[in-house]
Design a protein around this motif. Structure first.
Motif, PDB file in Angstrom:
ATOM      1  N   ARG A  57      18.355  -1.505   0.585  1.00 21.34           N
ATOM      2  CA  ARG A  57      17.622  -0.347   0.704  1.00 21.34           C
ATOM      3  C   ARG A  57      15.767  -0.465   0.520  1.00 21.34           C
ATOM      4  NH1 ARG A  57      21.261   4.164  -0.876  1.00 21.34           N
ATOM      5  NH2 ARG A  57      22.186   3.279   0.956  1.00 21.34           N
ATOM      6  N   PHE A  58      15.808  -0.995  -0.951  1.00 23.04           N
ATOM      7  CA  PHE A  58      14.350  -1.071  -1.218  1.00 23.04           C
ATOM      8  C   PHE A  58      13.410  -1.687  -0.200  1.00 23.04           C
ATOM      9  CE2 PHE A  58      10.648  -2.816  -3.344  1.00 23.04           C
ATOM     10  CZ  PHE A  58      10.089  -1.782  -3.927  1.00 23.04           C
ATOM     11  N   VAL A  59      13.872  -2.883   0.230  1.00 21.80           N
ATOM     12  CA  VAL A  59      13.297  -3.909   1.309  1.00 21.80           C
ATOM     13  C   VAL A  59      13.194  -2.868   2.596  1.00 21.80           C
ATOM     14  CG1 VAL A  59      13.272  -5.840   2.724  1.00 21.80           C
ATOM     15  CG2 VAL A  59      13.976  -5.929   0.160  1.00 21.80           C
ATOM     16  N   GLY A  60      14.268  -2.284   3.021  1.00 20.26           N
ATOM     17  CA  GLY A  60      14.223  -1.461   4.238  1.00 20.26           C
ATOM     18  C   GLY A  60      13.066  -0.435   4.131  1.00 20.26           C
ATOM     19  N   ALA A  61      13.001   0.215   3.089  1.00 22.54           N
ATOM     20  CA  ALA A  61      11.970   1.329   2.745  1.00 22.54           C
ATOM     21  C   ALA A  61      10.798   0.744   2.677  1.00 22.54           C
ATOM     22  CB  ALA A  61      12.532   2.257   1.489  1.00 22.54           C
ATOM     23  N   ILE A 118       9.650   8.322  -0.989  1.00 29.93           N
ATOM     24  CA  ILE A 118      10.627   8.751  -2.101  1.00 29.93           C
ATOM     25  C   ILE A 118      11.777   7.595  -2.164  1.00 29.93           C
ATOM     26  CG2 ILE A 118      12.589  10.379  -2.328  1.00 29.93           C
ATOM     27  CD1 ILE A 118      10.988  12.430  -0.668  1.00 29.93           C
ATOM     28  N   ILE A 119      12.428   7.159  -1.359  1.00 28.53           N
ATOM     29  CA  ILE A 119      13.471   5.970  -1.476  1.00 28.53           C
ATOM     30  C   ILE A 119      12.802   4.925  -2.312  1.00 28.53           C
ATOM     31  CG2 ILE A 119      14.923   4.101  -0.454  1.00 28.53           C
ATOM     32  CD1 ILE A 119      14.733   6.165   2.274  1.00 28.53           C
ATOM     33  N   LEU A 120      11.393   4.428  -2.219  1.00 29.62           N
ATOM     34  CA  LEU A 120      10.858   3.265  -2.755  1.00 29.62           C
ATOM     35  C   LEU A 120      10.878   3.906  -4.375  1.00 29.62           C
ATOM     36  CD1 LEU A 120       8.021   2.277  -0.489  1.00 29.62           C
ATOM     37  CD2 LEU A 120       9.846   0.830  -1.151  1.00 29.62           C
ATOM     38  N   ASN A 121      10.283   4.937  -4.427  1.00 25.65           N
ATOM     39  CA  ASN A 121      10.443   5.651  -5.993  1.00 25.65           C
ATOM     40  C   ASN A 121      11.924   5.465  -6.458  1.00 25.65           C
ATOM     41  OD1 ASN A 121      10.739   7.625  -8.239  1.00 25.65           O
ATOM     42  ND2 ASN A 121       8.500   7.854  -7.572  1.00 25.65           N
ATOM     43  N   LEU A 122      12.914   6.057  -5.754  1.00 29.38           N
ATOM     44  CA  LEU A 122      14.021   6.121  -6.130  1.00 29.38           C
ATOM     45  C   LEU A 122      14.835   4.955  -6.375  1.00 29.38           C
ATOM     46  CD1 LEU A 122      15.539   9.023  -4.108  1.00 29.38           C
ATOM     47  CD2 LEU A 122      15.125   9.116  -6.438  1.00 29.38           C
ATOM     48  N   GLU A 123      14.548   3.753  -5.752  1.00 30.31           N
ATOM     49  CA  GLU A 123      14.950   2.475  -5.714  1.00 30.31           C
ATOM     50  C   GLU A 123      14.152   1.430  -6.535  1.00 30.31           C
ATOM     51  OE1 GLU A 123      18.028   1.625  -4.665  1.00 30.31           O
ATOM     52  OE2 GLU A 123      18.610   3.973  -3.826  1.00 30.31           O
ATOM     53  N   TRP A 124      13.306   1.910  -7.226  1.00 32.20           N
ATOM     54  CA  TRP A 124      12.355   0.855  -7.843  1.00 32.20           C
ATOM     55  C   TRP A 124      13.103   0.072  -8.913  1.00 32.20           C
ATOM     56  CZ3 TRP A 124       7.618  -0.503  -6.882  1.00 32.20           C
ATOM     57  CH2 TRP A 124       7.094  -1.294  -7.773  1.00 32.20           C
ATOM     58  N   ASP A 125      13.894   0.530  -9.558  1.00 33.09           N
ATOM     59  CA  ASP A 125      14.599  -0.185 -10.641  1.00 33.09           C
ATOM     60  C   ASP A 125      15.636  -1.291  -9.855  1.00 33.09           C
ATOM     61  OD1 ASP A 125      13.510   0.948 -12.515  1.00 33.09           O
ATOM     62  OD2 ASP A 125      14.986   2.399 -12.975  1.00 33.09           O
ATOM     63  N   ARG A 144      14.860  -3.055  -7.028  1.00 34.67           N
ATOM     64  CA  ARG A 144      13.986  -3.940  -6.244  1.00 34.67           C
ATOM     65  C   ARG A 144      14.278  -5.367  -6.306  1.00 34.67           C
ATOM     66  NH1 ARG A 144      10.950  -2.446 -10.468  1.00 34.67           N
ATOM     67  NH2 ARG A 144       9.640  -3.758 -11.332  1.00 34.67           N
ATOM     68  N   PRO A 145      14.293  -6.239  -5.430  1.00 37.81           N
ATOM     69  CA  PRO A 145      14.362  -7.704  -5.503  1.00 37.81           C
ATOM     70  C   PRO A 145      13.368  -8.277  -6.526  1.00 37.81           C
ATOM     71  CG  PRO A 145      13.964  -7.042  -3.259  1.00 37.81           C
ATOM     72  CD  PRO A 145      13.629  -5.754  -3.890  1.00 37.81           C
TER      73      PRO A 145
END
Length: 130
Positions: free
Chosen positions: A72-76, A118-125, A127-128
């Motif tokens: 999801r992080f990469v997609g966002a 928002i997704i990037l912020n939510l998924e920050w932890d 991330r690859p």
């Protein structure tokens, strides 16, 4: 400022990811079938037909990445880049209203851009690793 629990973050990330993926997937029909509005947009940008088909291919890839939590992080991140390009294309070349759409394409691009941020912020932890 309220702190969101991990459960709330996961649910919000999922909702925004599904929304963004659906918008990306919905536009594929127009791009891949060469609908007049899509051809007009990419002709105005001077990248028809390869820009239209290439963008559609990347959008399909992004939609798939957004659906799965592990990617999801990469997609966002890639979706963010696509939507920056879309918003700037509207502001600099196309205008907010394209073919009497009332600004719908621009509004969708802005809403997906905000969703990706928002997704990037939510998924920050999640991330690859670098």
């Amino acid at each position: 400022m309220p702190v969101l629990t991990q459960t709330v973050k996961n649910r919000l990330s999922t909702i925004l990811s599904v929304f963004s993926a659906l918008v990306f997937l919905q536009t594929l029909f127009f791009k891949f079938t060469g609908q007049d509005e899509s051809v007009h947009i990419f002709s105005t940008l001077g990248i028809e037909p390869w820009g239209r088909i290439g963008t559609g291919s990347v959008e399909f890839f992004v939609a798939a990445l957004l659906i799965f939590p592990a990617s999801r992080f990469v997609g966002a991140l890639v979706g963010f880049g696509l939507m920056i390009g879309a918003v700037l294309s509207h502001l600099l070349f196309l205008g907010i209203v394209v073919d009497d759409d009332g600004g719908l394409l621009f509004a969708m691009a802005v809403s997906v851009l905000i969703s990706c941020i928002i997704i990037l912020n939510l998924e920050w932890d999640h991330r690859p690793p670098t």
